[in-house]
Design a protein around this motif. Structure first.
Motif, PDB file in Angstrom:
ATOM      1  N   ALA A 128     -15.434   9.633  -1.550  1.00 20.44           N
ATOM      2  CA  ALA A 128     -16.188   9.591  -1.056  1.00 20.44           C
ATOM      3  C   ALA A 128     -17.533  10.041  -2.076  1.00 20.44           C
ATOM      4  CB  ALA A 128     -17.224   9.713   0.352  1.00 20.44           C
ATOM      5  N   ASN A 129     -17.893  10.937  -2.661  1.00 23.21           N
ATOM      6  CA  ASN A 129     -17.976  12.000  -3.083  1.00 23.21           C
ATOM      7  C   ASN A 129     -17.961  11.116  -4.773  1.00 23.21           C
ATOM      8  OD1 ASN A 129     -18.415  13.813  -5.711  1.00 23.21           O
ATOM      9  ND2 ASN A 129     -19.529  14.855  -4.051  1.00 23.21           N
ATOM     10  N   LEU A 130     -16.919  10.617  -5.356  1.00 23.53           N
ATOM     11  CA  LEU A 130     -16.738   9.782  -6.110  1.00 23.53           C
ATOM     12  C   LEU A 130     -16.944   8.863  -6.472  1.00 23.53           C
ATOM     13  CD1 LEU A 130     -15.085   9.997  -9.194  1.00 23.53           C
ATOM     14  CD2 LEU A 130     -12.807   9.379  -8.111  1.00 23.53           C
ATOM     15  N   SER A 131     -16.677   7.994  -5.424  1.00 24.86           N
ATOM     16  CA  SER A 131     -17.906   6.560  -5.354  1.00 24.86           C
ATOM     17  C   SER A 131     -19.270   6.444  -5.815  1.00 24.86           C
ATOM     18  CB  SER A 131     -17.221   6.244  -3.483  1.00 24.86           C
ATOM     19  OG  SER A 131     -18.052   4.572  -3.250  1.00 24.86           O
ATOM     20  N   GLN A 132     -19.889   7.965  -4.603  1.00 25.06           N
ATOM     21  CA  GLN A 132     -21.314   7.824  -5.113  1.00 25.06           C
ATOM     22  C   GLN A 132     -22.040   8.411  -6.094  1.00 25.06           C
ATOM     23  OE1 GLN A 132     -23.379   9.901  -1.679  1.00 25.06           O
ATOM     24  NE2 GLN A 132     -21.322   9.832  -0.217  1.00 25.06           N
ATOM     25  N   ARG A 133     -21.307   9.146  -6.775  1.00 24.69           N
ATOM     26  CA  ARG A 133     -21.127   9.965  -8.085  1.00 24.69           C
ATOM     27  C   ARG A 133     -21.195   8.625  -9.203  1.00 24.69           C
ATOM     28  NH1 ARG A 133     -22.625  10.846 -12.468  1.00 24.69           N
ATOM     29  NH2 ARG A 133     -22.901  13.011 -13.132  1.00 24.69           N
ATOM     30  N   ASP A 134     -20.143   7.679  -8.623  1.00 23.08           N
ATOM     31  CA  ASP A 134     -20.372   6.716  -9.815  1.00 23.08           C
ATOM     32  C   ASP A 134     -20.699   4.978  -9.826  1.00 23.08           C
ATOM     33  OD1 ASP A 134     -17.428   7.000 -11.123  1.00 23.08           O
ATOM     34  OD2 ASP A 134     -16.383   5.853  -9.445  1.00 23.08           O
ATOM     35  N   LYS A 135     -21.397   5.411  -7.930  1.00 18.89           N
ATOM     36  CA  LYS A 135     -22.775   4.812  -8.123  1.00 18.89           C
ATOM     37  C   LYS A 135     -24.069   4.509  -9.672  1.00 18.89           C
ATOM     38  CE  LYS A 135     -21.230   2.950  -3.704  1.00 18.89           C
ATOM     39  NZ  LYS A 135     -21.720   2.718  -2.572  1.00 18.89           N
ATOM     40  N   LEU A 136     -24.418   6.134  -9.181  1.00 15.28           N
ATOM     41  CA  LEU A 136     -25.218   6.750 -10.455  1.00 15.28           C
ATOM     42  C   LEU A 136     -25.231   7.307 -11.946  1.00 15.28           C
ATOM     43  CD1 LEU A 136     -25.892   9.687  -7.489  1.00 15.28           C
ATOM     44  CD2 LEU A 136     -27.369   6.990  -8.107  1.00 15.28           C
ATOM     45  N   ILE A 194     -27.698  13.141  -8.402  1.00 14.36           N
ATOM     46  CA  ILE A 194     -26.275  13.669  -8.768  1.00 14.36           C
ATOM     47  C   ILE A 194     -26.171  15.627  -8.925  1.00 14.36           C
ATOM     48  CG2 ILE A 194     -25.371  13.852 -11.727  1.00 14.36           C
ATOM     49  CD1 ILE A 194     -26.918  11.340 -11.634  1.00 14.36           C
ATOM     50  N   ALA A 195     -27.167  16.112  -9.180  1.00 13.59           N
ATOM     51  CA  ALA A 195     -26.858  17.730  -8.923  1.00 13.59           C
ATOM     52  C   ALA A 195     -26.557  17.602  -7.518  1.00 13.59           C
ATOM     53  CB  ALA A 195     -28.332  17.660  -9.158  1.00 13.59           C
ATOM     54  N   GLU A 196     -27.126  16.970  -6.049  1.00 13.88           N
ATOM     55  CA  GLU A 196     -26.705  17.549  -4.535  1.00 13.88           C
ATOM     56  C   GLU A 196     -25.261  16.599  -4.469  1.00 13.88           C
ATOM     57  OE1 GLU A 196     -27.987  15.676  -0.076  1.00 13.88           O
ATOM     58  OE2 GLU A 196     -29.317  15.571  -2.553  1.00 13.88           O
ATOM     59  N   LEU A 197     -24.526  16.248  -5.728  1.00  9.56           N
ATOM     60  CA  LEU A 197     -23.559  15.722  -5.571  1.00  9.56           C
ATOM     61  C   LEU A 197     -22.624  16.598  -6.285  1.00  9.56           C
ATOM     62  CD1 LEU A 197     -23.563  11.551  -5.950  1.00  9.56           C
ATOM     63  CD2 LEU A 197     -22.996  13.026  -3.463  1.00  9.56           C
ATOM     64  N   ASP A 198     -23.120  16.859  -7.066  1.00  7.58           N
ATOM     65  CA  ASP A 198     -21.736  17.665  -7.974  1.00  7.58           C
ATOM     66  C   ASP A 198     -22.169  18.869  -7.687  1.00  7.58           C
ATOM     67  OD1 ASP A 198     -21.411  15.959  -9.646  1.00  7.58           O
ATOM     68  OD2 ASP A 198     -23.421  16.667 -11.360  1.00  7.58           O
ATOM     69  N   ALA A 199     -22.540  19.869  -6.991  1.00  7.09           N
ATOM     70  CA  ALA A 199     -23.023  21.330  -6.019  1.00  7.09           C
ATOM     71  C   ALA A 199     -22.028  20.767  -4.546  1.00  7.09           C
ATOM     72  CB  ALA A 199     -24.452  20.952  -5.732  1.00  7.09           C
ATOM     73  N   GLU A 200     -22.030  19.791  -4.109  1.00  6.12           N
ATOM     74  CA  GLU A 200     -21.295  19.668  -2.552  1.00  6.12           C
ATOM     75  C   GLU A 200     -19.492  19.647  -3.339  1.00  6.12           C
ATOM     76  OE1 GLU A 200     -22.135  15.901  -0.982  1.00  6.12           O
ATOM     77  OE2 GLU A 200     -23.944  16.867  -0.343  1.00  6.12           O
ATOM     78  N   LYS A 201     -19.732  19.391  -4.487  1.00  4.18           N
ATOM     79  CA  LYS A 201     -17.556  18.780  -5.017  1.00  4.18           C
ATOM     80  C   LYS A 201     -17.784  20.129  -5.503  1.00  4.18           C
ATOM     81  CE  LYS A 201     -14.612  16.975  -7.027  1.00  4.18           C
ATOM     82  NZ  LYS A 201     -13.440  16.727  -6.057  1.00  4.18           N
ATOM     83  N   PRO A 239       0.905  -0.759  -0.033  1.00  2.65           N
ATOM     84  CA  PRO A 239       0.295   0.276  -0.004  1.00  2.65           C
ATOM     85  C   PRO A 239       0.691   1.105  -0.311  1.00  2.65           C
ATOM     86  CG  PRO A 239       0.385  -1.212   2.076  1.00  2.65           C
ATOM     87  CD  PRO A 239       0.683  -1.938   1.169  1.00  2.65           C
ATOM     88  N   PRO A 240       0.536   2.317  -0.310  1.00  2.00           N
ATOM     89  CA  PRO A 240       1.189   4.132  -0.544  1.00  2.00           C
ATOM     90  C   PRO A 240       1.643   4.284   0.524  1.00  2.00           C
ATOM     91  CG  PRO A 240      -1.062   3.885  -1.337  1.00  2.00           C
ATOM     92  CD  PRO A 240      -1.069   2.630  -0.655  1.00  2.00           C
ATOM     93  N   CYS A 241       2.784   4.464   0.599  1.00  2.00           N
ATOM     94  CA  CYS A 241       3.106   5.409   2.269  1.00  2.00           C
ATOM     95  C   CYS A 241       3.289   6.866   1.658  1.00  2.00           C
ATOM     96  CB  CYS A 241       4.656   4.387   2.887  1.00  2.00           C
ATOM     97  SG  CYS A 241       5.718   4.694   1.458  1.00  2.00           S
ATOM     98  N   GLY A 242       2.223   7.314   1.219  1.00  2.00           N
ATOM     99  CA  GLY A 242       1.993   8.751   1.526  1.00  2.00           C
ATOM    100  C   GLY A 242       0.996   8.938   2.176  1.00  2.00           C
ATOM    101  N   GLN A 243       0.704  10.277   1.669  1.00  2.00           N
ATOM    102  CA  GLN A 243      -0.270  10.815   2.674  1.00  2.00           C
ATOM    103  C   GLN A 243      -1.698  10.604   2.108  1.00  2.00           C
ATOM    104  OE1 GLN A 243      -1.486  15.401   2.373  1.00  2.00           O
ATOM    105  NE2 GLN A 243      -0.666  14.745   4.440  1.00  2.00           N
ATOM    106  N   ASP A 244      -2.777  10.295   2.739  1.00  2.00           N
ATOM    107  CA  ASP A 244      -3.592   9.638   2.188  1.00  2.00           C
ATOM    108  C   ASP A 244      -4.998  10.571   1.392  1.00  2.00           C
ATOM    109  OD1 ASP A 244      -3.515   7.381   4.052  1.00  2.00           O
ATOM    110  OD2 ASP A 244      -4.273   8.520   5.761  1.00  2.00           O
ATOM    111  N   ALA A 245      -5.378   9.996   0.817  1.00  2.00           N
ATOM    112  CA  ALA A 245      -6.042  10.361  -0.780  1.00  2.00           C
ATOM    113  C   ALA A 245      -7.456  11.610   0.590  1.00  2.00           C
ATOM    114  CB  ALA A 245      -7.395  10.452  -1.341  1.00  2.00           C
ATOM    115  N   CYS A 246      -8.123  12.528  -0.088  1.00  2.00           N
ATOM    116  CA  CYS A 246      -8.753  13.124   0.502  1.00  2.00           C
ATOM    117  C   CYS A 246     -10.737  12.468   0.799  1.00  2.00           C
ATOM    118  CB  CYS A 246      -9.634  15.040  -0.338  1.00  2.00           C
ATOM    119  SG  CYS A 246     -11.170  15.429   0.477  1.00  2.00           S
TER     120      CYS A 246
END
Length: 407
Positions: free
Chosen positions: A143-151, A164-171, A131-138
């Protein structure tokens, strides 16, 4: 009606079937086979069909397995014996995406499925995923990308479309927030470059661990010395300092001399000494840009050192700035990325070779100093006994900034 009682048995294996019934009724085996020709047709028997299916599976497996073996050419590991290989951790989706991209570049059709490729990948026990030993991703972006892919593909559903519109606004709001924090950093850099008497801006960062472990050889080589890769090597860490308007400094610290806040504070003081030695005036404000890590940067020792600089009158104000986790990419990362990529193609046997390589490649960044640190100053022992945390620190956002003023 002609039938057999339940106690009727044919043969030694006690088998009752339609073939045995036909033989008992006086029908020959040839007649029975011809009667079923409309069903079987020209198909092979079960053994033949299994052989064809097995051959088809083996062809797909061979193609996928050959691609996996080809990927090992660029992995770290013992290429002489092939007993151990190291690779970054991948998901099933990422592995299939990489395989599809390679087939598209070669203008070849896709063979097999994602599940079959994943199963074969896991069957290669000699490939050890690290596994990567650098810093974690945001966390928010992931979470936003994972939920967006499911839709994806459900845009015609009103409920999904609203989500989808709600997720895009949060992003969009998240991106706007991060861009505002980054503008604060770029403004500090610009002010330090054009008005050095007002602002001194230092950016301190280090590449991911294990990138500069010595000795190392080019990955493309296939000799016995490649056995060094899976062994315990001389671990070293390169700490880079970017002084806005002055240039870059690089400091190599061996793991045996320690790290943590003592390393960060030592590098900070050496960078300020180099800044003064070059004849550059110190600004009224010190803007310190650090990686968002708690153990090394967001700690009492670093804050205490900045308080000491303010207390001694070197600066009127010191600011520590941390970008949001997963969005800490800065100018030093942009410098280290091609540096590491090119280093993996070269032999680097000693620390002297590493220092020479850094001096040569960082010349375009106006490198001012490259040093091998023989020791670190003990800032923990010097400062912690004089710091009282009963009152705590007052700051607006813990991950964004903390200011120390002279009173």
């Amino acid at each position: 009606a002609m039938c057999f009682p339940r106690h009727f048995r044919v043969g030694e294996c006690d088998g009752v079937c339609i073939m045995a019934c036909a033989v008992a009724m006086g029908i020959s085996e040839t007649t029975f086979s011809n009667a079923r020709r409309d069903v079987t047709g020209d198909r092979a028997r079960h053994a033949g069909r299994s052989k064809v299916r097995q051959g088809r599976r083996s062809k797909e497996d061979e193609c996928l397995d050959a691609w996996i073996r080809l990927q090992r050419e660029g992995m770290e590991g013992d290429k002489q014996t092939g007993r151990r290989w190291y690779y970054g951790k991948l998901s099933e989706k990422e592995l299939w995406k990489r395989y599809s991209a390679d087939r598209d570049r070669a203008q070849q059709p896709l063979v097999g499925t994602a599940k079959k490729l994943w199963k074969l990948w896991k069957s290669h026990a000699e490939i050890l995923e690290r596994p990567p030993c650098g810093q974690d991703a945001c966390n928010f972006c992931s979470a936003n990308l994972s939920q967006r892919d499911k839709l994806t593909g459900l845009e015609n559903d009103p409920v999904a479309r609203a989500r989808i519109a709600e997720l895009d606004a949060e992003k969009t709001a998240h991106t706007k927030f991060n861009n505002a924090e980054r503008e604060n950093y770029t403004d500090a850099v610009a002010l330090a470059e054009h008005r050095p008497h007002e602002m001194t801006c230092l950016t301190i960062d280090a590449p991911t661990r294990h990138q500069f472990d010595l000795p190392s050889q080019a990955r493309s080589q296939r000799d016995k010395a490649k056995k060094l890769d899976p062994q315990n090597r001389w671990q070293s860490k390169v700490e880079g300092v970017l002084d806005a308007g002055v240039g870059m400094m690089a400091y190599v610290a061996r793991s045996c001399i320690g790290g943590g806040p003592n390393l960060v504070c030592t590098v900070l003081m050496l960078a300020l000494f180099c800044h003064h030695k070059l004849g550059r005036v110190l600004g009224h404000v010190l803007h310190l840009q650090l990686d968002n890590t708690t153990s090394e940067n967001k700690c009492v020792c670093v804050i205490g050192l900045l308080g000491l600089l303010v207390h001694r009158g070197h600066f009127l104000q010191c600011r520590i700035f941390f970008l949001h986790v997963g969005h800490t990419y800065n100018d030093l990362d942009q410098t280290f990325s091609p540096l590491i990529t090119e280093m993996l193609q070269k032999a680097m046997p000693t620390i002297s070779a590493l220092l020479t390589y850094l001096l040569t490649k960082l010349a375009v960044q106006r490198v001012r100093e490259v040093r091998d640190l023989p020791h670190l100053w003990d800032f923990d022992g010097l400062l912690l006994k004089h710091i009282d945390l009963k009152g705590g620190f007052a700051h607006a956002r813990a991950h964004a900034r903390l200011r120390l003023r002279a009173h």
